[in-house]
Design a protein around this motif. Structure first.
Motif, PDB file in Angstrom:
ATOM      1  N   PRO A 297       0.814  -1.203   0.000  1.00 48.79           N
ATOM      2  CA  PRO A 297       0.000   0.000   0.000  1.00 48.79           C
ATOM      3  C   PRO A 297       0.852   1.259   0.000  1.00 48.79           C
ATOM      4  O   PRO A 297       1.737   1.419   0.842  1.00 48.79           O
ATOM      5  N   THR A 298       0.572   2.130  -0.947  1.00 50.89           N
ATOM      6  CA  THR A 298       1.284   3.392  -1.064  1.00 50.89           C
ATOM      7  C   THR A 298       0.322   4.399  -1.672  1.00 50.89           C
ATOM      8  O   THR A 298      -0.876   4.127  -1.792  1.00 50.89           O
ATOM      9  N   TYR A 299       0.806   5.554  -2.059  1.00 54.11           N
ATOM     10  CA  TYR A 299      -0.058   6.613  -2.563  1.00 54.11           C
ATOM     11  C   TYR A 299      -0.861   6.116  -3.763  1.00 54.11           C
ATOM     12  O   TYR A 299      -0.295   5.678  -4.771  1.00 54.11           O
ATOM     13  N   SER A 300      -2.184   6.192  -3.638  1.00 55.43           N
ATOM     14  CA  SER A 300      -3.053   5.571  -4.647  1.00 55.43           C
ATOM     15  C   SER A 300      -3.078   6.304  -5.977  1.00 55.43           C
ATOM     16  O   SER A 300      -3.619   5.782  -6.959  1.00 55.43           O
ATOM     17  N   MET A 301      -2.493   7.493  -6.048  1.00 58.12           N
ATOM     18  CA  MET A 301      -2.455   8.208  -7.322  1.00 58.12           C
ATOM     19  C   MET A 301      -1.404   7.668  -8.284  1.00 58.12           C
ATOM     20  O   MET A 301      -1.476   7.929  -9.487  1.00 58.12           O
ATOM     21  N   TYR A 302      -0.415   6.912  -7.795  1.00 51.43           N
ATOM     22  CA  TYR A 302       0.641   6.448  -8.697  1.00 51.43           C
ATOM     23  C   TYR A 302       0.091   5.646  -9.875  1.00 51.43           C
ATOM     24  O   TYR A 302       0.392   5.968 -11.034  1.00 51.43           O
ATOM     25  N   PRO A 303      -0.717   4.616  -9.656  1.00 54.83           N
ATOM     26  CA  PRO A 303      -1.248   3.882 -10.817  1.00 54.83           C
ATOM     27  C   PRO A 303      -2.211   4.711 -11.652  1.00 54.83           C
ATOM     28  O   PRO A 303      -2.289   4.523 -12.870  1.00 54.83           O
ATOM     29  N   LEU A 304      -2.930   5.649 -11.030  1.00 53.58           N
ATOM     30  CA  LEU A 304      -3.844   6.499 -11.799  1.00 53.58           C
ATOM     31  C   LEU A 304      -3.074   7.453 -12.703  1.00 53.58           C
ATOM     32  O   LEU A 304      -3.449   7.677 -13.863  1.00 53.58           O
ATOM     33  N   LEU A 305      -1.990   8.023 -12.189  1.00 51.13           N
ATOM     34  CA  LEU A 305      -1.156   8.890 -13.018  1.00 51.13           C
ATOM     35  C   LEU A 305      -0.508   8.092 -14.147  1.00 51.13           C
ATOM     36  O   LEU A 305      -0.388   8.581 -15.281  1.00 51.13           O
ATOM     37  N   ALA A 306      -0.104   6.876 -13.843  1.00 53.90           N
ATOM     38  CA  ALA A 306       0.467   6.024 -14.885  1.00 53.90           C
ATOM     39  C   ALA A 306      -0.568   5.755 -15.975  1.00 53.90           C
ATOM     40  O   ALA A 306      -0.282   5.883 -17.173  1.00 53.90           O
TER      41      ALA A 306
END
Length: 365
Positions: free
Chosen positions: A118-127
């Protein structure tokens, strides 16, 4: 017709179909402790300085702002120290835009980014938004990340970009510098850009080092930060990074023209020049954070050690029921979707008391 039915009628990109936009609940309750804001607000003297700086820009709003935001980069370099100059600094509308620009420059179709949930949930969304593949690494059972494990995963997957969140969101724990060094070395073969996301760095425990110490001689290493948290400027939207000059040159290729408004630049410069006042509440927030950790332990729960302005805690049989009970009492915290766990921002003394009182009442039931 609901929102998703309307979307289905448009020629949306296939990889965006069925996705939901990022966002925590925005509810009108007395105590908001769910999105890690600095709940103390902006001090009066800093407000006056920001107002004066913005007022000076009003007569020139018919002209485009400084595209290179030179003064802001100089002030950011002075604030960070570590021998950095304006050539090492970049800024954008929140650290999310900084990360997005890095993905635009170094990611994209046929390339992959890697994070360790679990880490900042925006990383996969930004990707996803930049057409970049995303590889989810793994952590230990206690959500920590060791140098050996992280390096092995990077070597095995060969990503083009690696996200290391430190202090990590949502767990609050900082990474050891050995992790950053090992991941940087492991990314040599794929020439991976290593992004250390230090959004909460100002709240770190005494003695916790910053990855800024590691920038020299590592041109693929980037440290991103924000003025949304410790500076209490979440509404101003100013994030920034420190890295090699060639990294900032790369971002000039993808940034939108004049992406930082004159008002944003003036606000951030004034804030940096009044950083002593704006950061005065950081120590008070750390006191409340440590108070939360201690009292949660006394309640028989399992809070994680925190280098941030929030506390991630486990030991709940039904975390959503606890979340709802607190909300019913006017206290909004964050259900991060991890079994048995919740996350709470360290606010003012009164806000912290409201949270602890509400949770104690719930557990007593």
């Amino acid at each position: 017709m609901d929102q998703f039915e309307r979307l289905r009628q448009l020629p949306l990109r296939d990889d965006l179909r069925g996705l939901r936009p990022y966002g925590a609940p925005q509810l009108n309750v007395p105590v908001l402790l769910n999105v890690n804001e600095n709940t103390h607000g902006v001090p009066t003297d800093a407000k006056e300085a920001i107002l004066a700086a913005v007022a000076q820009e009003l007569d020139g709003l018919n002209r485009y702002p400084d595209r290179e935001f030179t003064v802001l980069r100089q002030e950011l370099a002075a604030y960070l120290g570590h021998g950095l100059t304006e050539e090492n600094l970049w800024a954008a509308n929140g650290s999310n835009e900084v990360l997005q620009q890095l993905l635009q420059a170094f990611g994209g179709p046929g390339r992959t980014a890697m994070g360790f949930p679990p880490t900042y949930s925006m990383y996969p969304l930004l990707a996803s938004g930049t057409g970049t593949g995303y590889v989810a690494g793994v952590r230990e059972d206690d959500f920590t990340l060791t140098a050996e494990s992280a390096a092995e995963q990077v070597r095995r997957n060969g990503p083009n970009i690696v996200f290391l969140c430190s202090p990590n969101n949502p767990t609050g724990t900082a990474l050891g510098q050995d992790v950053v060094e090992a991941v940087y070395q492991a990314g040599e073969e794929s020439q991976a850009i290593i992004i250390v996301d230090e959004a909460y760095a100002e709240f770190a425990q005494t003695g916790t080092p910053s990855a800024l110490n590691l920038l020299k001689g590592r041109p693929r290493l980037v440290v991103s930060r924000t003025m949304s948290k410790a500076f209490a400027l979440a509404g101003a939207r100013l994030g920034y990074l420190a890295g090699a000059p060639e990294v900032t040159d790369a971002l000039r290729l993808v940034r939108l023209p004049y992406h930082l408004s004159a008002i944003t630049q003036a606000t951030a410069v004034a804030a940096l020049r009044n950083s002593t006042s704006l950061l005065a509440n950081v120590e008070q927030i750390k006191v409340q954070r440590d108070r939360i950790v201690q009292e949660l332990k006394e309640l028989g729960l399992a809070p994680a050690p925190s280098d941030s302005n929030f506390v991630f805690f486990g030991g709940l049989e039904n975390p959503h029921e606890a979340w709802q009970a607190l909300l019913n009492d006017g206290v909004l915290i964050r259900d991060v979707g991890i079994p048995g766990h919740l996350r709470v921002t360290a606010g003012t003394e009164a806000e912290t008391t409201a949270f602890l009182t509400g949770l104690r009442t719930f557990l007593a039931r």
